[in-house]
Design a protein around this motif. Structure first.
Motif, short mmCIF file in Angstrom:
data_model
loop_
_atom_site.label_atom_id
_atom_site.label_comp_id
_atom_site.label_asym_id
_atom_site.label_seq_id
_atom_site.Cartn_x
_atom_site.Cartn_y
_atom_site.Cartn_z
N VAL A 229 0.83 -1.20 0.00
CA VAL A 229 0.00 0.00 0.00
C VAL A 229 0.87 1.25 0.00
CG1 VAL A 229 -1.53 1.37 1.48
CG2 VAL A 229 -2.07 -1.02 1.01
N GLU A 230 1.94 1.22 0.77
CA GLU A 230 2.83 2.38 0.84
C GLU A 230 3.42 2.72 -0.52
OE1 GLU A 230 3.08 0.34 4.92
OE2 GLU A 230 2.84 -0.25 2.82
N ALA A 231 3.75 1.70 -1.33
CA ALA A 231 4.29 1.96 -2.67
C ALA A 231 3.25 2.61 -3.57
CB ALA A 231 4.79 0.66 -3.28
N LEU A 232 2.01 2.17 -3.48
CA LEU A 232 0.94 2.79 -4.25
C LEU A 232 0.77 4.25 -3.88
CD1 LEU A 232 -1.74 -0.05 -4.13
CD2 LEU A 232 -0.53 0.73 -6.17
N ALA A 233 0.79 4.52 -2.57
CA ALA A 233 0.62 5.90 -2.10
C ALA A 233 1.81 6.77 -2.50
CB ALA A 233 0.44 5.92 -0.59
N ALA A 234 3.01 6.21 -2.46
CA ALA A 234 4.20 7.00 -2.78
C ALA A 234 4.20 7.47 -4.23
CB ALA A 234 5.46 6.17 -2.50
N GLU A 235 3.83 6.59 -5.16
CA GLU A 235 3.83 7.01 -6.56
C GLU A 235 2.70 7.98 -6.84
OE1 GLU A 235 3.57 3.44 -8.87
OE2 GLU A 235 1.37 3.46 -8.86
N ALA A 236 1.57 7.80 -6.18
CA ALA A 236 0.47 8.76 -6.36
C ALA A 236 0.84 10.12 -5.80
CB ALA A 236 -0.80 8.23 -5.70
N ALA A 237 1.50 10.15 -4.65
CA ALA A 237 1.92 11.42 -4.05
C ALA A 237 2.91 12.15 -4.95
CB ALA A 237 2.54 11.17 -2.67
N ALA A 238 3.84 11.41 -5.56
CA ALA A 238 4.79 12.04 -6.47
C ALA A 238 4.08 12.63 -7.69
CB ALA A 238 5.84 11.01 -6.92
N ALA A 239 3.05 11.93 -8.18
CA ALA A 239 2.30 12.44 -9.32
C ALA A 239 1.52 13.69 -8.95
CB ALA A 239 1.35 11.36 -9.85
#
Length: 289
Positions: free
Chosen positions: A76-86
Motif C-alpha cells: 500500500v505504501e508503494a501505491l501511495a508513494a507514486e500517487a503522491a509524487a504524481a
C-alpha cells in the motif's frame, strides 16, 4: 534512467477526459477530489463523481488500463508513494501549498475499501513529505488495520476469513476462479457481464488478487494528518462494522464525521450527488475550523 511510471499513468484526470468527450469549457472547480479505487478497480471507478465544477482525479494502480503491463505494487505504501509524487508534479498542486492563494481549491483525498488504506497513506505523504494541504480525508468501507475481522468477509478487513476468498487468492488452486467469482458476486459491485465472461475475468483477476494481497498485508497507521476525517459506510455492508471503521481515528488529529448511505459494500456510485455534498460540507467545515 528512472523506472518510475509517468505521472499521467498513475494519476488520471477524469474531469479532463470528460471535457474532451463533451467539449465542455473548463470551469473553476469548487472542490478537488483525489480518489483511490478499491481492489481490482481502475481510476475510472470514480467517473460517477465528475461534475463541471468538481475536479476529479483517480489514482491508477499498476496492472490495469494504461498500466496493464506493469507489475503489481508490493505494498500500500508503494501505491501511495507514486500517487503522491504524481500529485506533487501536477500544476494545480502549488496552490495547495500556498495558504491564501487565489486559486486554492479544497483538496479531498477519498478512498474506498482497499483504496481507503491507500488514501490514508497518500494524505499523510502529501502533508508531511510534499507540503500539500489536504482539506479532508474520507475513508469508505474499510476496517482499520489491526482491528478484529467481521466474520465471513475479508474485503473490508485485514486478514480475510471468507473461504471463497481464501480459495480464490491462489490462481493455481483448483476452482480458484470460480471461488473468486462467488466471493465477488456476494460482495456486489462487479457487473454480471464481467463475472460471466471468462475472457474479461482473465483480464481482471490478476490485478484483483494482487490488490487483495497488498490490502490484507497492510497493518499500520501512517503519520496522522491535521485534516478532518470523514468515515463512510453502506448501511447494509457486512464487510465492515461501525466499530471497525471508527478505528481509523488515529490517522487524523482533526474532527471526525460519519455518513452512511443506503446499500452494501459499493453504495457510493448510487449516491454521487449526496457524496459530493458531504465532501464539500466536511471540507469547508474543516477549513473554517
Amino acid at each position: 534512467m528512472s523506472t518510475r511510471p509517468a505521472a499521467g499513468r498513475c494519476l488520471v484526470d477524469l474531469s479532463a477526459q470528460d471535457r474532451l468527450r463533451s467539449r465542455a469549457p473548463e470551469r473553476a472547480p469548487m472542490l478537488r477530489v483525489l480518489c483511490c479505487p478499491p481492489a481490482g478497480a481502475a481510476a475510472g471507478y470514480w467517473r460517477f463523481l465528475v461534475r463541471e465544477d468538481v475536479h476529479v482525479l483517480g489514482a491508477q494502480y499498476p496492472g490495469r488500463e494504461s498500466r496493464f503491463r506493469e507489475p503489481a505494487a508490493p505494498t500500500v505504501e508503494a501505491l501511495a508513494a507514486e500517487a503522491a509524487a504524481a500529485v506533487a508534479a501536477a500544476p494545480w498542486a502549488r496552490a495547495a501549498i500556498t495558504p491564501g492563494a487565489s486559486a486554492d481549491v479544497p483538496l479531498v483525498v477519498l478512498g474506498h475499501s482497499m483504496g481507503a488504506s491507500v488514501a490514508a497513506e497518500l494524505a499523510s505523504r502529501l502533508e508531511h513529505r510534499e507540503g500539500i494541504r489536504v482539506a479532508l480525508l474520507a475513508l469508505s468501507a474499510k476496517t482499520a488495520p489491526g482491528t478484529a475481522e467481521v466474520a465471513s468477509t475479508g474485503a473490508g478487513t485485514g486478514a480475510g476469513s471468507d473461504e471463497d476468498l481464501r480459495e480464490g487468492l491462489d490462481p493455481l488452486a483448483p476452482g480458484a476462479d470460480a471461488a473468486m467469482v462467488r466471493w465477488l458476486r456476494r460482495l456486489g459491485g462487479t457487473p454480471e457481464a464481467v463475472l460471466e465472461h471468462p475472457e474479461l475475468l482473465a483480464l481482471q483477476l490478476p490485478a484483483l488478487r494482487a490488490d487483495l494481497r497488498v490490502s490484507m498485508a497492510y497493518d499500520r497507521f501512517p503519520a496522522p494528518v491535521g485534516a478532518p476525517l470523514l468515515l463512510l459506510r453502506g448501511t447494509e455492508d457486512v464487510t465492515v462494522d461501525p466499530g471497525g471503521l471508527e478505528a481509523w481515528r488515529p490517522v487524523s488529529t482533526g474532527p471526525v464525521q460519519r455518513r452512511e448511505y443506503p446499500g452494501g459494500h459499493h453504495p457510493l456510485a448510487d449516491h454521487g450527488d449526496r457524496l459530493l455534498e458531504d465532501l464539500l460540507a466536511c471540507a469547508a467545515s474543516g477549513r473554517s475550523g
